[in-house]
Write a protein that holds these residues in place. Sequence first.
Motif, PDB file in Angstrom:
ATOM      1  N   LEU A  44       0.817  -1.211   0.000  1.00 21.91           N
ATOM      2  CA  LEU A  44       0.000   0.000   0.000  1.00 21.91           C
ATOM      3  C   LEU A  44       0.855   1.268   0.000  1.00 21.91           C
ATOM      4  O   LEU A  44       0.576   2.216  -0.737  1.00 21.91           O
ATOM      5  N   VAL A  45       1.897   1.268   0.801  1.00 23.27           N
ATOM      6  CA  VAL A  45       2.771   2.441   0.867  1.00 23.27           C
ATOM      7  C   VAL A  45       3.513   2.621  -0.458  1.00 23.27           C
ATOM      8  O   VAL A  45       3.617   3.737  -0.978  1.00 23.27           O
ATOM      9  N   LEU A  50       4.278   5.744  -5.372  1.00 24.17           N
ATOM     10  CA  LEU A  50       4.362   5.774  -6.824  1.00 24.17           C
ATOM     11  C   LEU A  50       3.286   6.684  -7.414  1.00 24.17           C
ATOM     12  O   LEU A  50       3.564   7.517  -8.280  1.00 24.17           O
ATOM     13  N   ALA A  51       2.060   6.539  -6.932  1.00 17.42           N
ATOM     14  CA  ALA A  51       0.968   7.386  -7.427  1.00 17.42           C
ATOM     15  C   ALA A  51       1.246   8.849  -7.126  1.00 17.42           C
ATOM     16  O   ALA A  51       1.031   9.723  -7.971  1.00 17.42           O
ATOM     17  N   PHE A  52       1.739   9.121  -5.927  1.00 16.21           N
ATOM     18  CA  PHE A  52       2.042  10.505  -5.561  1.00 16.21           C
ATOM     19  C   PHE A  52       3.126  11.076  -6.459  1.00 16.21           C
ATOM     20  O   PHE A  52       3.002  12.180  -6.977  1.00 16.21           O
ATOM     21  N   ALA A  53       4.200  10.318  -6.645  1.00 16.66           N
ATOM     22  CA  ALA A  53       5.328  10.816  -7.437  1.00 16.66           C
ATOM     23  C   ALA A  53       4.937  11.048  -8.896  1.00 16.66           C
ATOM     24  O   ALA A  53       5.389  12.017  -9.512  1.00 16.66           O
ATOM     25  N   THR A  54       4.087  10.188  -9.448  1.00 19.57           N
ATOM     26  CA  THR A  54       3.738  10.339 -10.856  1.00 19.57           C
ATOM     27  C   THR A  54       2.674  11.406 -11.091  1.00 19.57           C
ATOM     28  O   THR A  54       2.700  12.079 -12.118  1.00 19.57           O
ATOM     29  N   TYR A  69      -1.106  11.644   2.116  1.00  9.52           N
ATOM     30  CA  TYR A  69      -1.922  10.872   3.047  1.00  9.52           C
ATOM     31  C   TYR A  69      -3.327  10.620   2.504  1.00  9.52           C
ATOM     32  O   TYR A  69      -3.944   9.606   2.834  1.00  9.52           O
ATOM     33  N   ARG A  70      -3.815  11.488   1.654  1.00  7.53           N
ATOM     34  CA  ARG A  70      -5.100  11.235   0.992  1.00  7.53           C
ATOM     35  C   ARG A  70      -4.978  10.004   0.093  1.00  7.53           C
ATOM     36  O   ARG A  70      -5.836   9.121   0.098  1.00  7.53           O
ATOM     37  N   ARG A  75      -5.988   4.230  -0.659  1.00  3.44           N
ATOM     38  CA  ARG A  75      -5.481   2.878  -0.907  1.00  3.44           C
ATOM     39  C   ARG A  75      -5.919   1.927   0.213  1.00  3.44           C
ATOM     40  O   ARG A  75      -6.271   0.780  -0.042  1.00  3.44           O
ATOM     41  N   ILE A  76      -5.887   2.403   1.442  1.00  2.00           N
ATOM     42  CA  ILE A  76      -6.312   1.574   2.575  1.00  2.00           C
ATOM     43  C   ILE A  76      -7.804   1.265   2.471  1.00  2.00           C
ATOM     44  O   ILE A  76      -8.222   0.114   2.663  1.00  2.00           O
ATOM     45  N   ARG A  77      -8.617   2.280   2.152  1.00  2.00           N
ATOM     46  CA  ARG A  77     -10.061   2.034   1.981  1.00  2.00           C
ATOM     47  C   ARG A  77     -10.309   1.041   0.852  1.00  2.00           C
ATOM     48  O   ARG A  77     -11.155   0.148   0.970  1.00  2.00           O
ATOM     49  N   ASP A  78      -9.582   1.173  -0.256  1.00  3.15           N
ATOM     50  CA  ASP A  78      -9.718   0.222  -1.366  1.00  3.15           C
ATOM     51  C   ASP A  78      -9.341  -1.185  -0.925  1.00  3.15           C
ATOM     52  O   ASP A  78      -9.981  -2.162  -1.312  1.00  3.15           O
TER      53      ASP A  78
END
Length: 185
Positions: A44-45, A50-54, A69-70, A75-78
Amino acid sequence: METQIKADEHTRRRYLEQFLAQVERRALIMAEIATSSREEALDLVQDSMLAFATKYARKPQSDWTPLFYRILQNRIRDWYRRNAVRNRWKGWLGFPDDSGDPIQSAPDPHSVLPEDEIHRDESGDAIAKAVGKLPLRQQQAFLLRIWEGLDVAATAKAMGCSQGSVKTHLSRAMASLRRQLQEYR
């Protein structure tokens, strides 16, 4: 001019790496508390970083913390949703619970030795367990506000809810933790 652009890009990349290194450990602990699985938390992290960086590296640095953190909380909820669906299908199809799988219950060779675990601070373990028992939204509010130190507005942005909801979830989390941890006061 082109060398200035390359220098700015290099500086931004360096700041991004520093930011991700700074939030990595705390994000891992948050995800591990939420999932009760080190491997799931690592995934998850990594996905969140990766999503944040891209997608968000070009945003102003002041927005990075709540944005990261959003992404992590989404990702945690998913992960929770996927597990709920997976467990429902297993139940309908009559598959046994994973807890009986001998591979899953085998000891982890990288786990902490029992002697080392005895020396751990009991109150720290009790806090982690108590936070792990909180409902997900209360967990998120507590970890982002108290542990991570975000303000109410940034926490609301990270959780994708109103500031009033953050305050309500945090209040309920604090009351629950006080009850659960009364013996450590």
